[in-house]
Design a protein around this motif. Sequence first.
Motif, short mmCIF file in Angstrom:
data_model
loop_
_atom_site.label_atom_id
_atom_site.label_comp_id
_atom_site.label_asym_id
_atom_site.label_seq_id
_atom_site.Cartn_x
_atom_site.Cartn_y
_atom_site.Cartn_z
N GLN A 87 42.77 41.45 28.38
CA GLN A 87 42.78 42.89 28.48
C GLN A 87 42.19 43.48 27.21
OE1 GLN A 87 46.61 44.48 28.45
NE2 GLN A 87 46.00 46.55 29.01
N ASN A 119 49.04 54.55 25.13
CA ASN A 119 49.70 53.87 26.24
C ASN A 119 49.70 52.38 25.97
OD1 ASN A 119 47.31 52.69 27.12
ND2 ASN A 119 46.86 54.38 28.53
N PRO A 120 50.43 51.65 26.74
CA PRO A 120 50.58 50.23 26.42
C PRO A 120 49.24 49.51 26.30
CG PRO A 120 52.17 50.87 28.06
CD PRO A 120 51.27 52.04 27.87
N SER A 121 48.23 49.97 27.04
CA SER A 121 47.00 49.20 26.99
C SER A 121 46.29 49.39 25.65
CB SER A 121 46.09 49.56 28.16
OG SER A 121 45.51 50.81 27.96
N THR A 122 46.45 50.56 25.01
CA THR A 122 45.84 50.67 23.69
C THR A 122 46.66 49.91 22.66
OG1 THR A 122 46.94 52.76 23.46
CG2 THR A 122 44.60 52.86 23.88
N MET A 123 47.95 49.80 22.90
CA MET A 123 48.79 49.10 21.93
C MET A 123 48.53 47.60 21.97
SD MET A 123 51.38 51.58 21.02
CE MET A 123 53.00 50.88 21.08
N MET A 124 48.13 47.12 23.11
CA MET A 124 48.03 45.67 23.26
C MET A 124 46.60 45.16 23.36
SD MET A 124 51.17 44.96 25.83
CE MET A 124 50.25 43.67 26.58
N GLY A 125 45.71 46.04 23.76
CA GLY A 125 44.38 45.54 24.11
C GLY A 125 43.55 45.15 22.91
N GLU A 126 42.39 44.62 23.21
CA GLU A 126 41.45 44.27 22.16
C GLU A 126 40.20 45.11 22.39
OE1 GLU A 126 41.01 40.36 21.19
OE2 GLU A 126 43.07 39.83 21.61
N THR A 127 39.39 45.18 21.34
CA THR A 127 38.16 45.95 21.49
C THR A 127 37.00 45.12 21.05
OG1 THR A 127 38.75 46.85 19.36
CG2 THR A 127 38.97 48.31 21.24
N ASP A 167 36.62 54.85 18.20
CA ASP A 167 37.22 53.77 18.99
C ASP A 167 38.55 53.30 18.42
OD1 ASP A 167 36.29 52.59 16.76
OD2 ASP A 167 35.11 51.05 17.76
N ASN A 178 39.76 47.07 25.44
CA ASN A 178 39.41 48.47 25.48
C ASN A 178 37.96 48.58 25.02
OD1 ASN A 178 39.27 51.17 23.86
ND2 ASN A 178 41.00 51.35 25.26
N GLY A 217 40.99 50.50 19.36
CA GLY A 217 40.89 50.82 20.79
C GLY A 217 41.36 52.22 21.09
N ARG A 218 40.80 52.81 22.12
CA ARG A 218 41.20 54.15 22.50
C ARG A 218 40.91 54.30 23.98
NH1 ARG A 218 39.26 59.61 22.26
NH2 ARG A 218 37.15 58.88 21.95
N SER A 219 41.81 54.91 24.68
CA SER A 219 41.60 55.14 26.09
C SER A 219 41.57 56.64 26.29
CB SER A 219 42.71 54.51 26.91
OG SER A 219 42.56 54.88 28.25
N GLU A 220 40.80 57.09 27.29
CA GLU A 220 40.70 58.54 27.47
C GLU A 220 41.77 59.06 28.40
OE1 GLU A 220 36.79 59.93 28.16
OE2 GLU A 220 35.96 58.65 26.60
N THR A 221 42.51 58.15 29.04
CA THR A 221 43.51 58.59 29.99
C THR A 221 44.64 59.31 29.29
OG1 THR A 221 42.98 56.66 31.28
CG2 THR A 221 44.97 57.86 31.88
#
Lengths: 226, 399, 404
Positions: free
Chosen positions: B106, C76-84, C257, B108, C68-72
């Motif tokens: 997962q 949210n959890p996906s920015t806390m956990m994700g990779e870029t 980002d 970004n 990482g940054r999400s526009e939603t």
Amino acid sequence: MIELAGIHRDFQVGDQTVHALDDVSLIIGDGEYLSIMGPSGSGKSTLLNLIGLLDRPSSGRYHLNGQDVTSLSDIAQAEVRNREIGFVFQMFHLIPRLTAAENVELPLIILGLSPEQRQPKVAAALEELHMTDRSHHKPEQLSGGQRQRVAIARAIVTEPKVLLADEPTGNLDHNSGKAVIAILETLNQRGITLIMVTHDTEMGQRARRRLRMVDGRISNEQNGAA
Amino acid sequence: MRVRDFLNLTGSSLIAHRMRSFLTALGIAVGIAAVVLLTSIGEGVHQFVLSEFTQFGTTLVGINPGKATTAGTSMGMFGTERPLTIEDAQALKRLPFARAVVPFVQGNAEVEAGNRRRRTTVYGAGPDMPDAFSMKVKSGRFLPEDDPTAPRAFAVLGSKLRQELFAGSSPLGQRITISGNRYRVIGVMESKGTLLGFDLDDTVYIPAARALNLFNNDTLFEIDVMYDEDTPVEKVVKGIKDTLKARHGRDDVTITTQQQMLDVLGSVLDILTFAVAAIGGISLLVGAIGIVTIMTIAINERTNEIGLLRALGAREGQVLRLFLGEAIVLAAVGGLSGLALGVGMATLLHAALPALPVQVPVTYVVLAEAVAVAIGLVSGVFPAYRAAKMDPVEALRAE
Amino acid sequence: MALHNIDVLRFSWRALRGFPSRTLLMLIAMAIGVSAVVLLTSLGEGARRYVTGEFASLGTNLVIVFPGRSETAGINPSTMMGETPRDLTLEDAQALLRDRSIRRIAPINVGSAVVSRQNRSREVVILGSNHDLLTIRHWQVGQGRFLPQADLDRASPVAVIGSKIRDELFAAKRALGEWIRIGDRRFRVIGVMGSEGRSIGVDVQESIIIPVASAQQLFNTASLFRILVEAKNRDAIETAKQFVIALLQERHQGERDVTVITQDAVLQTFDRILGALTYAVGGIAAISLAVAGILIMNVMLVAVSQRTAEIGLLKALGAAPQQILLLILTEAVMLSAIGATAGLLLGQVGSYFIRVSFPLLPAYAPAWASTAALTVALITGLVFSLLPARRAARLDPVLALSRR
């Protein structure tokens, strides 16, 4: 037959012992008409309550129809009250939310009779007291004399052998009082034992046997017409 | 005394004091309504959360790199010297009970299509993903069965991302750029909504091996295995453990079964529902005190009546039952109207706020009524006992 | 003609005393309601203080940078956990120190690795960071020292271990100066963390802290998990945040980002959630106050009908309807006041016992809850007794006296 022998009844008032009944012995035959008179606090109501099994003596023996009832359990005493004894009170003690007929029905309900068994008995008792046309009235819709008639109907609906009346006329005007006494005497003439506590001399004198109580003792007894 | 006579006598005294009976029952009704309403909301949330989770199926096992710490989560997905690889996923696929195996990464990244760009979540996944998570492809197809280590540069769009990048036109066959790498769109997913903060529609799916490359990472976040329903979960866990142990030489992964998660979640939500019900139950306690108070007053008022009943030959037990009956009827009637009130409010709430899930749990409803009757019994006992134990002579003489 | 207040109070008090058991029961009902509100809100408040305390212990004036940054949504959890694709690098971290609004920074890498010494080994959470982490997080070193002050890119083989790790690897033996193996590298233990230092998610006592460059080598990554930034002071937090965003955008070829959050923002979110929860719980408990109010109304109605003769007498003696109203209302309010005060005391005692039994939970009833409970109790007492009081005031004295 009511046989009282050496009855004492003591009450504890504060740290003093009051002897409400002090060695009372008395035999009342079936079908007798007995009045108990005396000043307030002489023990007449206590004696009536004892006879009615509402109270137990501190000492002494009480035989009702040959049976020693002093040693009966509470439950057995309740049954004797239900079947053998009828009460008439000064304050009538009708349940205000029930109709006249329902009030009369109460002892039969306690006895556990079915509605079909109860119905004719209630009707007969009310008829006897000429209260049939008032049977669906609530007590508050009745006059004092009518209320006492309903109470008497309630007392006789189980066909008891003994009728205990505690100042039955005490809350009634003179004429209503005389009418109630007349009803009770009619019942007595049909064989029911009538024991009446009163401080009204005129009413008391009508009984064939008259007890006078003072300080918990029977001070004198008269028989025959006054 | 006959049951019918008993009920008639009880009823007559309650009806004689209508206002009083009404207010007493109202106290219980408010309490029961509060409990029913609160548990309905609790149960609704419970059902909602469970259905959110089970929409992915219940025969899933998640494998994360690293051992779980006492804090509960594995830190392995952030970095580990024992990576979980695509080859591991392939090995798991050979297990007899594995119906679908999805390697999972997962991240970004910025996605570009023509002159539109959007920063979004990128999922590296495998061709089994729609199967394993019961997801549906809306148009086109999902990632194909390529060589998992060298897959083609295909991408599948989530429904929201499709809207953002290709509003109005068909994305199928179009080129997109993810952080400078070019992919061809081969499919669009159906909308899935959000799950616990993850927006499952604002995403793009690419093959896991390419995602690892993109993020310059050598470990997968997770491998998800969907197993045959017939296989017991213990056997699945053991099979996975053994396979990975053989490959890694040690037990260095964390395995979480969907069932475990559901169980934990379920019990947490149950406790919450219960706690809320208990707080609502305080009102019931106050309502019970109301019954005690009113019965105490009633017995004081009706002392003469108690004496009379005894003089007419009623036993102590009969008097006790009469007054106990009144308390129970009061509580039961209050309970029933409280139930109606609670269920009614829950239904209204549901109608007004469809987003708030409301579910009236039948067991709680039955329990609430049983509790109401029990309250009547308990709060009636003391006053009724006092009535039964009254001295009839004193009772007759009372003013 | 006016009644003296003291006479009204005395009259009402006597009326309540006349029926001790019913008065007591109503007091209990009121007290339960009030104490429930006080107790439950104190629990909620305790939880709120506990969580905010935990967050405060993460550090003061913190700004946290995630890759990482999400526009939603913002976080949210996906920015806390994700990779870029683009890493947040050590150079990025170093560059942050250029602004005056920033006092110190701590880059962080997290992962898990097998740690072994002789024949003992276990999987451990590895934190890669720098010297300043200790100060930023307000941690204490139990023995030895923390990571040395050094350039961020220097991968020295030193480790600071949690006390539980020390117990497991060294048992009773001396740990300082000993070598342990983390993954395939050797590190020398230079310090053991003090017993202080729990922070959300990671138990420091079960972690090992090594220089961030060493961690990057160990996990074969060039990217950071996040960067903790401590602003100079409270007022500088916003400046620091804007600076971080602008700087990283410039360093990342104009692409924004990263996600930057302030500790205050997180704290406020939790504060709001737990605050709302406290209100909700207090509100639910307050339903019982309404039930107690119904009870008071019920009993006052009964009392009025029982005391019909007494009220008739008062009227015959010249009492005005308003005075009767006043008497009955005083009685009800007195009842709720005494009950509520008892409930307040009960609630305070209860929350005291919670504090004693669970020292972690600072369960102090918030002032608003006590005030609200007391006010609601008094108002319910007053409102619910209006009906009986009016009924009493309107009684016809002749009828009232004649009824027995």
